[in-house]
Design a protein around this motif. Structure first.
Motif, PDB file in Angstrom:
ATOM      1  N   VAL A 113       7.232   1.889   9.156  1.00 19.41           N
ATOM      2  CA  VAL A 113       7.207   1.951   7.689  1.00 19.41           C
ATOM      3  C   VAL A 113       6.377   3.136   7.175  1.00 19.41           C
ATOM      4  O   VAL A 113       6.856   3.930   6.361  1.00 19.41           O
ATOM      5  CB  VAL A 113       6.660   0.641   7.076  1.00 19.41           C
ATOM      6  N   LYS A 116      -0.257  12.531  -1.187  1.00 23.60           N
ATOM      7  CA  LYS A 116       0.413  13.685  -1.765  1.00 23.60           C
ATOM      8  C   LYS A 116      -0.579  14.525  -2.572  1.00 23.60           C
ATOM      9  O   LYS A 116      -0.619  15.752  -2.454  1.00 23.60           O
ATOM     10  CB  LYS A 116       1.547  13.204  -2.666  1.00 23.60           C
ATOM     11  N   THR A 139       0.810  -1.213   0.000  1.00 24.38           N
ATOM     12  CA  THR A 139       0.000   0.000   0.000  1.00 24.38           C
ATOM     13  C   THR A 139       0.851   1.273   0.000  1.00 24.38           C
ATOM     14  O   THR A 139       0.307   2.367  -0.108  1.00 24.38           O
ATOM     15  CB  THR A 139      -0.915   0.029   1.244  1.00 24.38           C
ATOM     16  N   LEU A 140       2.165   1.122   0.125  1.00 25.12           N
ATOM     17  CA  LEU A 140       3.006   2.310   0.294  1.00 25.12           C
ATOM     18  C   LEU A 140       2.909   3.291  -0.877  1.00 25.12           C
ATOM     19  O   LEU A 140       2.650   4.477  -0.675  1.00 25.12           O
ATOM     20  CB  LEU A 140       4.478   1.912   0.477  1.00 25.12           C
ATOM     21  N   VAL A 141       3.129   2.782  -2.092  1.00 24.59           N
ATOM     22  CA  VAL A 141       3.124   3.669  -3.260  1.00 24.59           C
ATOM     23  C   VAL A 141       1.746   4.305  -3.463  1.00 24.59           C
ATOM     24  O   VAL A 141       1.643   5.535  -3.540  1.00 24.59           O
ATOM     25  CB  VAL A 141       3.609   2.927  -4.527  1.00 24.59           C
ATOM     26  N   PRO A 142       0.666   3.492  -3.521  1.00 25.81           N
ATOM     27  CA  PRO A 142      -0.648   4.110  -3.721  1.00 25.81           C
ATOM     28  C   PRO A 142      -1.010   5.116  -2.636  1.00 25.81           C
ATOM     29  O   PRO A 142      -1.512   6.199  -2.951  1.00 25.81           O
ATOM     30  CB  PRO A 142      -1.608   2.922  -3.670  1.00 25.81           C
ATOM     31  N   LEU A 143      -0.728   4.787  -1.384  1.00 25.61           N
ATOM     32  CA  LEU A 143      -1.067   5.726  -0.320  1.00 25.61           C
ATOM     33  C   LEU A 143      -0.233   6.991  -0.429  1.00 25.61           C
ATOM     34  O   LEU A 143      -0.748   8.097  -0.276  1.00 25.61           O
ATOM     35  CB  LEU A 143      -0.881   5.077   1.057  1.00 25.61           C
ATOM     36  N   PHE A 144       1.049   6.828  -0.714  1.00 29.48           N
ATOM     37  CA  PHE A 144       1.924   7.984  -0.850  1.00 29.48           C
ATOM     38  C   PHE A 144       1.411   8.912  -1.959  1.00 29.48           C
ATOM     39  O   PHE A 144       1.265  10.122  -1.757  1.00 29.48           O
ATOM     40  CB  PHE A 144       3.353   7.535  -1.161  1.00 29.48           C
ATOM     41  N   VAL A 145       1.101   8.323  -3.121  1.00 29.91           N
ATOM     42  CA  VAL A 145       0.646   9.120  -4.262  1.00 29.91           C
ATOM     43  C   VAL A 145      -0.647   9.856  -3.927  1.00 29.91           C
ATOM     44  O   VAL A 145      -0.789  11.062  -4.180  1.00 29.91           O
ATOM     45  CB  VAL A 145       0.445   8.199  -5.488  1.00 29.91           C
ATOM     46  N   ASN A 146      -1.588   9.143  -3.291  1.00 27.68           N
ATOM     47  CA  ASN A 146      -2.867   9.769  -2.995  1.00 27.68           C
ATOM     48  C   ASN A 146      -2.776  10.795  -1.866  1.00 27.68           C
ATOM     49  O   ASN A 146      -3.388  11.856  -1.931  1.00 27.68           O
ATOM     50  CB  ASN A 146      -3.911   8.705  -2.660  1.00 27.68           C
ATOM     51  N   VAL A 173       7.989   6.579   8.194  1.00 32.45           N
ATOM     52  CA  VAL A 173       9.161   7.042   7.451  1.00 32.45           C
ATOM     53  C   VAL A 173       8.796   7.431   6.023  1.00 32.45           C
ATOM     54  O   VAL A 173       9.470   8.254   5.397  1.00 32.45           O
ATOM     55  CB  VAL A 173      10.293   5.983   7.481  1.00 32.45           C
ATOM     56  N   THR A 174       7.704   6.872   5.497  1.00 31.50           N
ATOM     57  CA  THR A 174       7.307   7.189   4.122  1.00 31.50           C
ATOM     58  C   THR A 174       6.470   8.467   4.039  1.00 31.50           C
ATOM     59  O   THR A 174       6.579   9.218   3.085  1.00 31.50           O
ATOM     60  CB  THR A 174       6.523   6.018   3.512  1.00 31.50           C
ATOM     61  N   GLY A 225      -4.973   7.122   9.370  1.00 35.33           N
ATOM     62  CA  GLY A 225      -5.754   6.314   8.430  1.00 35.33           C
ATOM     63  C   GLY A 225      -5.184   4.918   8.238  1.00 35.33           C
ATOM     64  O   GLY A 225      -5.852   3.921   8.544  1.00 35.33           O
ATOM     65  N   PRO A 226      -3.938   4.811   7.738  1.00 36.70           N
ATOM     66  CA  PRO A 226      -3.358   3.474   7.549  1.00 36.70           C
ATOM     67  C   PRO A 226      -3.235   2.683   8.855  1.00 36.70           C
ATOM     68  O   PRO A 226      -3.439   1.478   8.863  1.00 36.70           O
ATOM     69  CB  PRO A 226      -1.962   3.766   6.987  1.00 36.70           C
TER      70      PRO A 226
END
Lengths: 294, 311
Positions: A229, A148, A139-146, A232-233, A161-162
């Motif tokens: 995790v 942002k 879920t890191l990339v999708p959550l980061f993108v959204n 840090v992201t 949320g996460p």
């Protein structure tokens, strides 16, 4: 009856073999003491090491293992440089808010899955339980993108949320297990007294599941408090960092200040170890729930 | 309004109310589970679907659109030596912990089980590492493994073996075992407590019966206790393995995957591709491989758990 008979016979046998048994017992006792000694030592030495390092003057870190001279100077420094008060406050807010949300959602959902019949109950429960094994990395990339895109990076919400979502599968699983153990007559009695579905849940069932709520609260708090995790992201700004993140950024900036690092680690460990020692029984129960039959 | 109208309305209201209750009786449960499922869908399910889609594209995180890549991201894994290392290290970490953790935890639990008053004391003491954050433990072991004045090398010099000192985390062969040791150190207390609970569930009569039949203390453990603990062992092994497949923190904080990617695991390699190299599609594909591993393990787990042993 059988137990007593077995006990007597055991004693009779023991008398016959006394001398041999005593040597055996001694050896077994020694072996046990050795195992306990070695493992307790191994568990404690790293912790003792960090505490002694934190008490050394900076000049001495590189010279000797055992401090020749004790000092507390590293503590106020570590407190200042990590801005520990801020870290502590951030961890506290994120943990408390996530906990409040996760516990309310998990108890309601646990009750729904355990006690109410509705179309899709089993499928949806299974669907939620799959979350137990989904790695946060997916879920890191999708959550980061959204996050942002919605300008939510570097906010408490980016963590809450996460955290709630990843805590829910396990918490709901445990809560539904607790609700299943309550007698059905209670609900029927509440219904006859005129309680609606939600009233029955809130006034009759919920108060009976306090041990369950305690269990999931311990498990969830520790997960939220220690999580790294997502932190840090999604968090890069100092004023929003939680304790794990603050500790990491400390070594990035002061990589050679070992005494200071050790002091920071000790400061971070003290509250959690104290709470654990005070409630160790409940703690262990909460953290092994699901793996151990309640 | 005539009295009969009122009656009619009241009757209608009653019907409506009864119907509403009937509708709720069937579906109220949905209202109870919906909030949790919404949050779960938003932060877990939707991202999983998003990643699945993205794994078939190339994207650097900044371009406005994704470039279709077909199966390229998956093919790339086969050719990427670092992926091979990460995969091997992940399996190695999981296998080592799955073997040593239950073994040591069981041994410890057996010893603790034979204690009376000291049991709680040792249980508490040995459980402490488990409650600390992975960050704390990683930074702590960074200091222990530090080559110049870290505890481990100081100890080796102290016992007159300076030639055994190593740059533990900077050595491609030693760094992975060094990290495995940290995982073992922190997780041991957990396995021990699970075994302790399992031991307390074994009926005393079974052990006594074996003793009557002439079994030695070790014989009772070997032929009664350990076989009866099989379900507990399965729980410990599966939980340890699922946790190991997701392991990220130790590597990220102790070696950053280095030296020269030799300690990379799947989770850290996902992070590296996503946020260092900006290969979002490739990162997603690796993350999906990770998920396939953990999901298949949990499937095995659910199979195993169905057959619960009765004493």
């Amino acid at each position: 009856m059988r137990g007593i008979a077995a006990g007597t016979r055991g004693t009779v046998m023991a008398r016959g073999w006394r001398s041999e048994l005593d040597t055996g017992k001694l050896a077994a006792g020694l072996a046990r003491a050795a195992v306990l000694g070695i493992f307790s030592f191994a568990a404690m030495v790293p912790l003792a090491y960090v505490v002694t390092t934190s008490l050394k003057p900076k000049s001495e870190v590189f010279i000797s293992l055992i401090p020749r001279q004790l000092t507390l100077e590293n503590y106020p420094q570590a407190w200042e440089t990590t801005r520990f008060a801020t870290l502590f406050q951030n961890s506290l807010v994120v943990t408390a808010v996530s906990l409040a949300i996760a516990v309310s959602l998990a108890t309601t959902a646990g009750y729904g899955f355990a006690r109410l019949r509705f179309p899709g109950n089993r499928v949806l429960f299974f669907f939620l339980l799959m979350g137990l094994t989904i790695p946060s990395q997916v879920t890191l990339v999708p959550l980061f993108v959204n996050l942002k895109a919605y300008k939510l990076l570097n906010t408490y919400g980016a963590l809450i949320g996460p955290y709630v979502a990843f805590g829910l599968p396990f918490a709901t699983f445990i809560m539904s297990g607790f609700f299943k153990t309550l007698p059905r007559e209670l609900e029927d009695a509440a219904r006859i007294d005129g309680c609606g579905e939600f009233g029955t849940f809130l006034r009759v069932m919920l108060p009976l599941t306090k041990p369950g709520i305690a269990t999931i609260s311990i498990f969830l708090s520790l997960y939220f408090w220690n999580e790294f995790v997502f932190a840090v992201t999604f968090i890069s700004k100092k004023p929003l960092m939680t304790i794990p993140l603050g500790l990491m950024s400390f070594i990035e900036e002061y990589s050679t200040n070992y005494a200071g690092m050790a002091a920071a680690l000790t400061i971070a460990a003290i509250p959690i170890v104290l709470i654990f020692l005070a409630f160790q029984g409940q703690f262990i129960k909460g953290l092994t729930a699901g793996a151990v039959k309640q | 309004m005539t009295p009969s109208d009122t009656t009619l309305t009241q009757r209608q209201e009653a019907v409506v109310a009864r119907r509403a209750r009937g509708w709720l009786r069937g579906k109220a449960g949905l209202l109870f589970v919906l909030p949790a499922l919404t949050v779960y869908s938003l932060f877990v399910v939707y991202p999983v679907l998003y990643s699945t889609a993205l794994s078939f594209y190339e994207w650097n995180g900044f371009q406005p659109t994704w470039t279709p890549a077909g199966l390229a991201n998956y093919q790339r894994m086969l050719e990427d030596p670092v992926f091979g290392i990460a995969f091997k290290n992940t399996l190695m970490y999981a296998a080592s912990l799955a073997i040593f953790q239950p073994l040591l935890a069981l041994g410890l639990a057996l010893v603790l089980d034979s204690l009376r008053r000291a049991r709680i004391f040792f249980r508490t003491l040995l459980f402490i590492p488990y409650i600390l954050s992975h960050v704390m433990v990683s930074l702590l072991f960074n200091q222990i493994y530090e080559p110049n004045f870290g505890l481990l090398n100081e100890f080796l010099r102290g016992i007159g073996r300076p030639e055994w000192t190593q740059i533990w985390l900077g050595n491609a062969t030693l760094a992975v075992p060094a990290i495995i040791l940290v995982g073992l150190w922190q997780g041991l207390g957990f396995g021990m407590v699970v075994y302790l609970a399992g031991l307390q569930n074994i009926p005393q009569e079974l052990k006594e019966a074996a003793q009557i039949d002439g079994a030695t203390a070790w014989g009772v453990i070997r032929h009664v206790t350990i076989p009866l603990l099989r379900p507990v062992t399965l729980v410990v092994v599966v939980l340890v393995m699922i946790g190991s497949f997701k392991m990220f923190d130790y590597v990220f904080l102790m070696t950053q995957g280095g030296p020269a990617h030799s300690t990379q695991v799947l989770a850290s390699y996902v992070f590296h591709n996503a946020f260092v190299r900006n290969y979002m599609g490739y990162a997603s594909a690796i993350a999906l491989v990770m998920m396939a591993l953990t999901l298949s393990l949990s499937f095995v787990q659910s199979r195993l758990f169905r057959s619960d042993v009765e004493y």
